[in-house]
Motif scaffolding. Structure first.
Motif, PDB file in Angstrom:
ATOM      1  N   ASP A 188       0.835  -1.210   0.000  1.00 33.42           N
ATOM      2  CA  ASP A 188       0.000   0.000   0.000  1.00 33.42           C
ATOM      3  C   ASP A 188       0.867   1.257   0.000  1.00 33.42           C
ATOM      4  O   ASP A 188       0.598   2.219  -0.720  1.00 33.42           O
ATOM      5  N   ASP A 189       1.890   1.229   0.834  1.00 34.00           N
ATOM      6  CA  ASP A 189       2.781   2.368   0.960  1.00 34.00           C
ATOM      7  C   ASP A 189       3.493   2.637  -0.368  1.00 34.00           C
ATOM      8  O   ASP A 189       3.668   3.795  -0.772  1.00 34.00           O
ATOM      9  N   HIS A 226       0.917   4.226  -2.718  1.00 33.48           N
ATOM     10  CA  HIS A 226       0.700   5.619  -2.315  1.00 33.48           C
ATOM     11  C   HIS A 226       1.846   6.496  -2.793  1.00 33.48           C
ATOM     12  O   HIS A 226       1.636   7.577  -3.353  1.00 33.48           O
ATOM     13  N   MET A 235      -6.668   2.735  -6.458  1.00 31.45           N
ATOM     14  CA  MET A 235      -6.858   3.519  -5.231  1.00 31.45           C
ATOM     15  C   MET A 235      -7.851   2.871  -4.273  1.00 31.45           C
ATOM     16  O   MET A 235      -7.648   2.884  -3.067  1.00 31.45           O
ATOM     17  N   LEU A 240      -6.528   0.547  -1.514  1.00 30.25           N
ATOM     18  CA  LEU A 240      -5.712   1.040  -0.410  1.00 30.25           C
ATOM     19  C   LEU A 240      -6.470   0.938   0.911  1.00 30.25           C
ATOM     20  O   LEU A 240      -7.699   0.969   0.940  1.00 30.25           O
ATOM     21  N   THR A 250      -5.123   5.313   4.338  1.00 32.67           N
ATOM     22  CA  THR A 250      -4.288   5.761   3.224  1.00 32.67           C
ATOM     23  C   THR A 250      -5.154   6.459   2.173  1.00 32.67           C
ATOM     24  O   THR A 250      -4.764   7.495   1.628  1.00 32.67           O
ATOM     25  N   GLN A 251      -6.329   5.910   1.891  1.00 36.48           N
ATOM     26  CA  GLN A 251      -7.252   6.558   0.951  1.00 36.48           C
ATOM     27  C   GLN A 251      -7.602   7.967   1.431  1.00 36.48           C
ATOM     28  O   GLN A 251      -7.629   8.914   0.642  1.00 36.48           O
TER      29      GLN A 251
END
Length: 192
Positions: free
Chosen positions: A50-51, A54, A107, A110, A114-115
């Motif tokens: 995820d990171d 992002h 997106m 995520l 994070t979203q």
């Protein structure tokens, strides 16, 4: 590639793999093998897949925000600055098309926090862009019968869909598409 810093190699390979296979179908193991590093090295730079996703988008957005700030605070009339800002966001999006396509396609995958962070980052960009529209409306340069927020949402709806049709080997460069988008935006804002 081995001369690239580890963090950059991880981002480059993750971008390539996400573009080829999709975010969901790409494992952390595939990313580290492609980058020639260990999982420990990856987790030194990124907390999770995820990171990585992002950061792929955030690095483009940071660059675009820096450029928008320079344009918005720079010389010229509000119409000239809005034109440059609109053309620039299209050109920089097409220059980083894989990053943008990956992000908009993934997106929703995520983590919720994070979203939320990403939406806030993007909202700051849109608000800075909206400020230019609102400035022109206050000065009477742009029509004011359509709220600035609607103008910005409409414009960025088109920008965010560039990944569905724009091709680098197509008849127009990203910069040319950007100028056309900017002209359409300004034409829609002209009074009368």
């Amino acid at each position: 590639m081995r001369d690239e810093p580890v963090r950059q190699r991880l981002l480059s390979e993750a971008t390539r793999l996400f573009a080829e296979q999709g975010f969901e179908s790409t494992s952390v193991q595939e990313i580290v093998v492609a980058a020639g590093v260990t999982k420990g090295a990856m987790y030194h730079y990124f907390d999770s897949k995820d990171d990585l996703l992002h950061e792929i988008y955030a690095r483009v957005l940071r660059m675009q925000m820096d450029r928008l700030t320079q344009i918005a605070d720079g010389p010229g009339t509000v119409a000239e600055r809005l034109f440059r800002a609109a053309a620039d966001v299209v050109a920089t999006t097409t220059e980083n098309l894989d990053d943008s396509k990956i992000f908009f396609r993934s997106m929703h995958l995520l983590a919720p926090q994070t979203q939320k962070t990403v939406r806030a980052e993007r909202r700051r960009y849109h608000e800075r862009f909206r400020d230019l529209v609102a400035e022109g409306q206050r000065e009477g340069v742009f029509r004011d019968d359509i709220p600035a927020d609607i103008v910005v949402d409409y414009f960025f709806g088109s920008v965010h869909h560039l990944g569905t049709w724009y091709r680098a080997d197509g008849p127009l460069t990203g910069a040319q598409v950007g100028e056309h988008f900017a002209e359409l935006l300004l034409a829609s804002l002209r009074p009368g």
